[in-house]
Design a protein around this motif. Structure first.
Motif, mmCIF file in Angstrom:
data_model
loop_
_atom_site.group_PDB
_atom_site.id
_atom_site.type_symbol
_atom_site.label_atom_id
_atom_site.label_comp_id
_atom_site.label_asym_id
_atom_site.label_seq_id
_atom_site.Cartn_x
_atom_site.Cartn_y
_atom_site.Cartn_z
ATOM 1 N N LYS A 1 0.830 -1.187 0.000
ATOM 2 C CA LYS A 1 0.000 0.000 0.000
ATOM 3 C C LYS A 1 0.878 1.254 0.000
ATOM 4 O O LYS A 1 1.835 1.354 0.738
ATOM 5 C CB LYS A 1 -0.911 0.003 1.232
ATOM 6 C CG LYS A 1 -1.903 1.149 1.254
ATOM 7 C CD LYS A 1 -2.824 1.041 2.454
ATOM 8 C CE LYS A 1 -3.844 2.164 2.457
ATOM 9 N NZ LYS A 1 -4.770 2.066 3.625
ATOM 10 N N GLY A 2 0.546 2.200 -0.842
ATOM 11 C CA GLY A 2 1.307 3.434 -0.952
ATOM 12 C C GLY A 2 2.401 3.378 -1.989
ATOM 13 O O GLY A 2 2.938 4.416 -2.380
ATOM 14 N N ASN B 1 -3.707 -4.090 -6.892
ATOM 15 C CA ASN B 1 -3.717 -5.270 -6.028
ATOM 16 C C ASN B 1 -2.848 -4.964 -4.815
ATOM 17 O O ASN B 1 -1.617 -4.931 -4.922
ATOM 18 C CB ASN B 1 -3.205 -6.490 -6.789
ATOM 19 C CG ASN B 1 -3.344 -7.774 -5.980
ATOM 20 O OD1 ASN B 1 -3.939 -7.780 -4.896
ATOM 21 N ND2 ASN B 1 -2.799 -8.860 -6.493
ATOM 22 N N ILE B 2 -3.487 -4.721 -3.674
ATOM 23 C CA ILE B 2 -2.786 -4.275 -2.474
ATOM 24 C C ILE B 2 -2.678 -5.423 -1.472
ATOM 25 O O ILE B 2 -3.668 -6.106 -1.176
ATOM 26 C CB ILE B 2 -3.524 -3.094 -1.815
ATOM 27 C CG1 ILE B 2 -3.748 -1.979 -2.844
ATOM 28 C CG2 ILE B 2 -2.722 -2.574 -0.622
ATOM 29 C CD1 ILE B 2 -2.495 -1.424 -3.448
ATOM 30 N N LEU B 3 -1.466 -5.613 -0.950
ATOM 31 C CA LEU B 3 -1.236 -6.632 0.060
ATOM 32 C C LEU B 3 -1.750 -6.174 1.421
ATOM 33 O O LEU B 3 -1.795 -4.985 1.725
ATOM 34 C CB LEU B 3 0.260 -6.938 0.168
ATOM 35 C CG LEU B 3 0.864 -7.832 -0.915
ATOM 36 C CD1 LEU B 3 2.392 -7.767 -0.827
ATOM 37 C CD2 LEU B 3 0.377 -9.269 -0.775
ATOM 38 N N SER B 4 -2.145 -7.128 2.229
ATOM 39 C CA SER B 4 -2.545 -6.817 3.599
ATOM 40 C C SER B 4 -1.327 -6.360 4.397
ATOM 41 O O SER B 4 -0.172 -6.646 4.029
ATOM 42 C CB SER B 4 -3.173 -8.051 4.256
ATOM 43 O OG SER B 4 -4.308 -8.485 3.531
#
Length: 225
Positions: free
Chosen positions: A37-38, A112-115
């Motif tokens: 994210k980011g 597609n963002i990882l947790s």
């Protein structure tokens, strides 16, 4: 009489089969790598659409733990107006429909963002399927047949009519673009012709001026009579 009826039936059947084959579309399939994210960079796919056209975007994301897939569809205007957005995609088809206001590309961007706590890894990917339905492809013919009480043959002919209408519209668009490009080429050729003529005039003028200047210079130096 029987032969004529048989020929007409075969012709109609071939038309229906052709229309069915032409309307079969293949979804775009690709693997979307997960990112933090980011630091994510969206993957975008575009499709050109005419103005005042109905569009249905269908998207499906395959399984993938600890990954959140989002899709945003915008136009290619300066403001990049949002036409549809869907977060947290799953394995079911998601549909977004809208009417385009101007001709141009519609752009579907995927993220597609990882947790939290997970780092990018080649194993973290999700399979994406994307399909654009445009114009007559967006019509729900099952509901149309039920509403207008159409027979199977009448329904197939309606599909064929809509498909032919789309083809005619596309041909008219291509013809308009061809006319525009031809006018541009003719205008460019005209400008090149005048530029070439001006260049030749300037070169000849400079050549004559150089001859007279050198002749005058040599006479002044008494190198020639």
């Amino acid at each position: 009489m029987t032969r004529i009826y048989f020929s007409a039936t075969v012709a109609i059947s071939l038309i229906v089969l052709a229309s069915t084959w032409l309307q079969v579309t293949q979804a775009i399939k690709f693997d979307l790598a997960a990112q933090e994210k980011g630091e994510d960079v969206p993957l975008c796919i575009s499709h050109y659409v005419e103005d005042e056209t109905n569009v249905v975007v269908k998207v499906k994301a395959g399984p993938g733990p600890n990954q959140k897939v989002s899709v945003e569809v915008t136009d290619d205007s300066i403001h990049q107006n949002q036409l549809w957005r869907k977060d947290s995609m799953n394995e079911e088809w998601q549909r977004g429909s809208f009417l385009t206001k101007q001709a141009g590309d519609i752009v579907a961007c995927f993220s597609n963002i990882l947790s939290d706590g997970y780092k990018p890894d080649p194993r973290y990917t999700r399979a994406i399927e994307l399909d654009f339905d445009i114009g007559s492809e967006t019509i729900d013919y099952a509901k149309l047949a039920e509403k207008e009480k159409l027979k199977p043959m009448e329904l197939e002919l309606r599909k064929l009519e809509d498909m032919v209408s789309d083809i005619v519209d596309n041909m008219e668009h291509l013809q308009a673009r061809e006319v525009k490009m031809r006018n541009t080429n003719e205008s460019t050729n005209e400008r090149v012709k005048w530029f070439s003529t001006l260049t030749m005039v300037v070169l000849v003028t400079l050549g004559l001026w150089q001859i007279f200047y050198l002749k005058r210079f040599f006479r002044k130096k008494r190198l020639i009579d």
